[in-house]
Design a protein around this motif. Structure first.
Motif, PDB file in Angstrom:
ATOM      1  N   ILE A   1       0.794  -1.400   0.123  1.00  0.00           N
ATOM      2  CA  ILE A   1      -0.195   0.169   0.096  1.00  0.00           C
ATOM      3  C   ILE A   1       0.764   1.236   0.038  1.00  0.00           C
ATOM      4  CG2 ILE A   1      -1.817   1.389   1.131  1.00  0.00           C
ATOM      5  CD1 ILE A   1      -2.603  -1.368   2.706  1.00  0.00           C
ATOM      6  N   SER A   2       0.584   2.166  -0.967  1.00  0.00           N
ATOM      7  CA  SER A   2       1.526   3.469  -1.013  1.00  0.00           C
ATOM      8  C   SER A   2       0.654   4.512  -0.584  1.00  0.00           C
ATOM      9  CB  SER A   2       1.585   3.690  -2.507  1.00  0.00           C
ATOM     10  OG  SER A   2       0.570   3.651  -3.223  1.00  0.00           O
ATOM     11  N   GLN A   3      -0.769   4.673  -0.437  1.00  0.00           N
ATOM     12  CA  GLN A   3      -1.720   5.518  -0.199  1.00  0.00           C
ATOM     13  C   GLN A   3      -2.903   4.956   0.236  1.00  0.00           C
ATOM     14  OE1 GLN A   3      -3.165   8.773  -2.751  1.00  0.00           O
ATOM     15  NE2 GLN A   3      -2.225  10.104  -1.262  1.00  0.00           N
ATOM     16  N   ILE A   4      -3.618   5.555   1.315  1.00  0.00           N
ATOM     17  CA  ILE A   4      -4.877   5.352   1.802  1.00  0.00           C
ATOM     18  C   ILE A   4      -5.459   6.863   1.779  1.00  0.00           C
ATOM     19  CG2 ILE A   4      -6.522   4.772   3.919  1.00  0.00           C
ATOM     20  CD1 ILE A   4      -4.216   2.979   4.460  1.00  0.00           C
ATOM     21  N   ALA A   5      -6.535   6.819   1.081  1.00  0.00           N
ATOM     22  CA  ALA A   5      -7.453   8.165   0.870  1.00  0.00           C
ATOM     23  C   ALA A   5      -8.868   7.961   1.677  1.00  0.00           C
ATOM     24  CB  ALA A   5      -7.713   8.315  -0.598  1.00  0.00           C
ATOM     25  N   LEU A   6      -9.063   8.707   2.548  1.00  0.00           N
ATOM     26  CA  LEU A   6     -10.425   8.616   3.408  1.00  0.00           C
ATOM     27  C   LEU A   6     -10.966   9.835   2.857  1.00  0.00           C
ATOM     28  CD1 LEU A   6      -9.041   8.716   7.280  1.00  0.00           C
ATOM     29  CD2 LEU A   6     -10.297   6.669   5.865  1.00  0.00           C
ATOM     30  N   VAL A   7     -12.582   9.592   2.599  1.00  0.00           N
ATOM     31  CA  VAL A   7     -13.487  10.624   2.084  1.00  0.00           C
ATOM     32  C   VAL A   7     -14.734  10.560   2.770  1.00  0.00           C
ATOM     33  CG1 VAL A   7     -15.039  11.083   0.264  1.00  0.00           C
ATOM     34  CG2 VAL A   7     -12.729  10.357  -0.339  1.00  0.00           C
ATOM     35  N   ASP A   8     -15.044  11.530   3.366  1.00  0.00           N
ATOM     36  CA  ASP A   8     -16.246  11.508   4.359  1.00  0.00           C
ATOM     37  C   ASP A   8     -17.166  12.944   3.985  1.00  0.00           C
ATOM     38  OD1 ASP A   8     -17.037  10.125   7.186  1.00  0.00           O
ATOM     39  OD2 ASP A   8     -17.934  11.940   6.995  1.00  0.00           O
ATOM     40  N   VAL A   9     -18.305  13.018   4.378  1.00  0.00           N
ATOM     41  CA  VAL A   9     -19.206  14.265   3.984  1.00  0.00           C
ATOM     42  C   VAL A   9     -18.729  15.222   5.051  1.00  0.00           C
ATOM     43  CG1 VAL A   9     -21.129  13.034   2.942  1.00  0.00           C
ATOM     44  CG2 VAL A   9     -21.016  13.302   5.492  1.00  0.00           C
ATOM     45  N   ILE A  10     -18.226  14.999   6.141  1.00  0.00           N
ATOM     46  CA  ILE A  10     -17.394  15.741   7.237  1.00  0.00           C
ATOM     47  C   ILE A  10     -16.132  15.812   6.823  1.00  0.00           C
ATOM     48  CG2 ILE A  10     -17.225  16.126   9.544  1.00  0.00           C
ATOM     49  CD1 ILE A  10     -19.818  14.157  10.235  1.00  0.00           C
ATOM     50  N   GLU A  11     -15.786  16.825   6.103  1.00  0.00           N
ATOM     51  CA  GLU A  11     -14.391  16.991   5.586  1.00  0.00           C
ATOM     52  C   GLU A  11     -13.372  17.026   6.842  1.00  0.00           C
ATOM     53  OE1 GLU A  11     -11.738  19.729   2.885  1.00  0.00           O
ATOM     54  OE2 GLU A  11     -13.617  20.536   3.502  1.00  0.00           O
ATOM     55  N   ASN A  12     -13.604  17.672   7.971  1.00  0.00           N
ATOM     56  CA  ASN A  12     -12.769  17.760   8.965  1.00  0.00           C
ATOM     57  C   ASN A  12     -12.687  16.506   9.827  1.00  0.00           C
ATOM     58  OD1 ASN A  12     -11.827  20.514   8.637  1.00  0.00           O
ATOM     59  ND2 ASN A  12     -13.635  21.325  10.075  1.00  0.00           N
ATOM     60  N   LEU A  13     -13.514  15.714   9.811  1.00  0.00           N
ATOM     61  CA  LEU A  13     -13.480  14.248  10.265  1.00  0.00           C
ATOM     62  C   LEU A  13     -12.405  13.485   9.536  1.00  0.00           C
ATOM     63  CD1 LEU A  13     -14.504  12.154  12.298  1.00  0.00           C
ATOM     64  CD2 LEU A  13     -16.175  11.589  10.663  1.00  0.00           C
ATOM     65  N   ALA A  14     -12.435  13.507   8.288  1.00  0.00           N
ATOM     66  CA  ALA A  14     -11.517  12.840   7.464  1.00  0.00           C
ATOM     67  C   ALA A  14     -10.178  13.198   7.454  1.00  0.00           C
ATOM     68  CB  ALA A  14     -12.102  12.800   5.956  1.00  0.00           C
ATOM     69  N   VAL A  15     -10.088  14.631   7.525  1.00  0.00           N
ATOM     70  CA  VAL A  15      -8.694  15.084   7.722  1.00  0.00           C
ATOM     71  C   VAL A  15      -7.972  14.723   8.802  1.00  0.00           C
ATOM     72  CG1 VAL A  15      -7.562  17.295   7.827  1.00  0.00           C
ATOM     73  CG2 VAL A  15      -9.004  16.983   6.128  1.00  0.00           C
ATOM     74  N   GLY A  16      -8.692  14.762  10.086  1.00  0.00           N
ATOM     75  CA  GLY A  16      -8.226  14.672  11.322  1.00  0.00           C
ATOM     76  C   GLY A  16      -7.926  13.293  11.500  1.00  0.00           C
ATOM     77  N   LYS A  17      -8.732  12.109  11.067  1.00  0.00           N
ATOM     78  CA  LYS A  17      -8.549  10.805  11.124  1.00  0.00           C
ATOM     79  C   LYS A  17      -7.324  10.607  10.303  1.00  0.00           C
ATOM     80  CE  LYS A  17     -12.065   9.288  13.472  1.00  0.00           C
ATOM     81  NZ  LYS A  17     -12.404   8.180  14.431  1.00  0.00           N
ATOM     82  N   ALA A  18      -7.135  11.024   9.021  1.00  0.00           N
ATOM     83  CA  ALA A  18      -5.911  10.917   8.193  1.00  0.00           C
ATOM     84  C   ALA A  18      -4.557  11.435   8.658  1.00  0.00           C
ATOM     85  CB  ALA A  18      -6.159  11.546   6.807  1.00  0.00           C
ATOM     86  N   LEU A  19      -4.693  12.454   9.802  1.00  0.00           N
ATOM     87  CA  LEU A  19      -3.550  12.733  10.351  1.00  0.00           C
ATOM     88  C   LEU A  19      -3.232  11.979  11.565  1.00  0.00           C
ATOM     89  CD1 LEU A  19      -4.222  16.574  10.881  1.00  0.00           C
ATOM     90  CD2 LEU A  19      -2.350  15.601   9.534  1.00  0.00           C
ATOM     91  N   ASP A  20      -4.272  11.462  12.275  1.00  0.00           N
ATOM     92  CA  ASP A  20      -4.025  10.430  13.332  1.00  0.00           C
ATOM     93  C   ASP A  20      -3.360   9.082  12.461  1.00  0.00           C
ATOM     94  OD1 ASP A  20      -4.970  11.941  15.458  1.00  0.00           O
ATOM     95  OD2 ASP A  20      -7.039  11.032  15.223  1.00  0.00           O
ATOM     96  N   LEU A  21      -4.007   8.599  11.593  1.00  0.00           N
ATOM     97  CA  LEU A  21      -3.680   7.638  10.760  1.00  0.00           C
ATOM     98  C   LEU A  21      -1.977   7.553  10.290  1.00  0.00           C
ATOM     99  CD1 LEU A  21      -6.744   6.521   9.507  1.00  0.00           C
ATOM    100  CD2 LEU A  21      -5.484   5.133  10.924  1.00  0.00           C
ATOM    101  N   SER A  22      -1.837   8.822  10.046  1.00  0.00           N
ATOM    102  CA  SER A  22      -0.400   9.118   9.162  1.00  0.00           C
ATOM    103  C   SER A  22       0.720   8.741  10.530  1.00  0.00           C
ATOM    104  CB  SER A  22      -0.238  10.419   8.744  1.00  0.00           C
ATOM    105  OG  SER A  22      -1.066  10.628   7.456  1.00  0.00           O
ATOM    106  N   HIS A  23       0.374   9.275  11.477  1.00  0.00           N
ATOM    107  CA  HIS A  23       1.006   9.111  13.012  1.00  0.00           C
ATOM    108  C   HIS A  23       1.196   7.674  13.119  1.00  0.00           C
ATOM    109  CE1 HIS A  23      -0.012  13.576  14.070  1.00  0.00           C
ATOM    110  NE2 HIS A  23       1.068  13.620  13.445  1.00  0.00           N
ATOM    111  N   SER A  24       0.053   6.925  12.998  1.00  0.00           N
ATOM    112  CA  SER A  24       0.318   5.721  13.383  1.00  0.00           C
ATOM    113  C   SER A  24       1.090   4.671  12.241  1.00  0.00           C
ATOM    114  CB  SER A  24      -1.135   4.889  13.015  1.00  0.00           C
ATOM    115  OG  SER A  24      -2.143   5.312  14.190  1.00  0.00           O
ATOM    116  N   SER A  25       1.037   5.218  11.088  1.00  0.00           N
ATOM    117  CA  SER A  25       1.978   4.904  10.032  1.00  0.00           C
ATOM    118  C   SER A  25       3.392   4.942  10.340  1.00  0.00           C
ATOM    119  CB  SER A  25       1.579   5.298   8.797  1.00  0.00           C
ATOM    120  OG  SER A  25       2.333   4.935   7.398  1.00  0.00           O
ATOM    121  N   ALA A  26       3.662   6.018  10.710  1.00  0.00           N
ATOM    122  CA  ALA A  26       5.203   6.516  11.176  1.00  0.00           C
ATOM    123  C   ALA A  26       5.666   5.720  12.153  1.00  0.00           C
ATOM    124  CB  ALA A  26       5.238   7.959  11.438  1.00  0.00           C
TER     125      ALA A  26
END
Length: 114
Positions: A28-53
């Motif tokens: 996997i090179s990238q995971i894209a989260l899409v949600d009608v609540i944009e800030n929810l998807a952005v925040g979860k993506a940031l958390d998951l990026s930290h987990s990835s690291a």
């Protein structure tokens, strides 16, 4: 491989986290989260990026509300939907979620089939 997840709530975020932690993650090179609540998807993506690291995985995680983020995805998972409300029948919940999946399918068609 790029994986899209539509619905960045608890289920969508858990699916993404599971992918990051899995033996499959090296593909996997990238995971894209899409949600009608944009800030929810952005925040979860940031958390998951930290987990990835933390797990030393080289996976980019992005989030937002635009379906364009799903372009070039190899796999798209739909986790979006409503939970059952008090007094709501399972049949009514099914109808509600079927409508949501139908709308999502129509929105992704233009992005994924280009």
């Amino acid at each position: 491989m790029k994986i899209g997840i539509i619905g960045a709530g608890n289920i969508g975020a858990s699916v993404a986290y599971g992918l990051i932690c899995s033996e499959f993650s090296d593909k996997i090179s990238q995971i894209a989260l899409v949600d009608v609540i944009e800030n929810l998807a952005v925040g979860k993506a940031l958390d998951l990026s930290h987990s990835s690291a933390v797990f030393e995985k080289n996976i980019s995680v992005v989030g937002g509300s635009e379906y364009e983020a799903l372009r070039n995805c190899d796999i798209v998972v739909i986790t979006a939907g409503k939970t059952r409300k008090v007094g709501q029948s399972r049949e009514d919940l099914l109808k509600t979620n079927a409508k949501i999946v139908s709308e999502i399918s129509a929105k992704t068609r233009g992005v994924l089939l280009v």
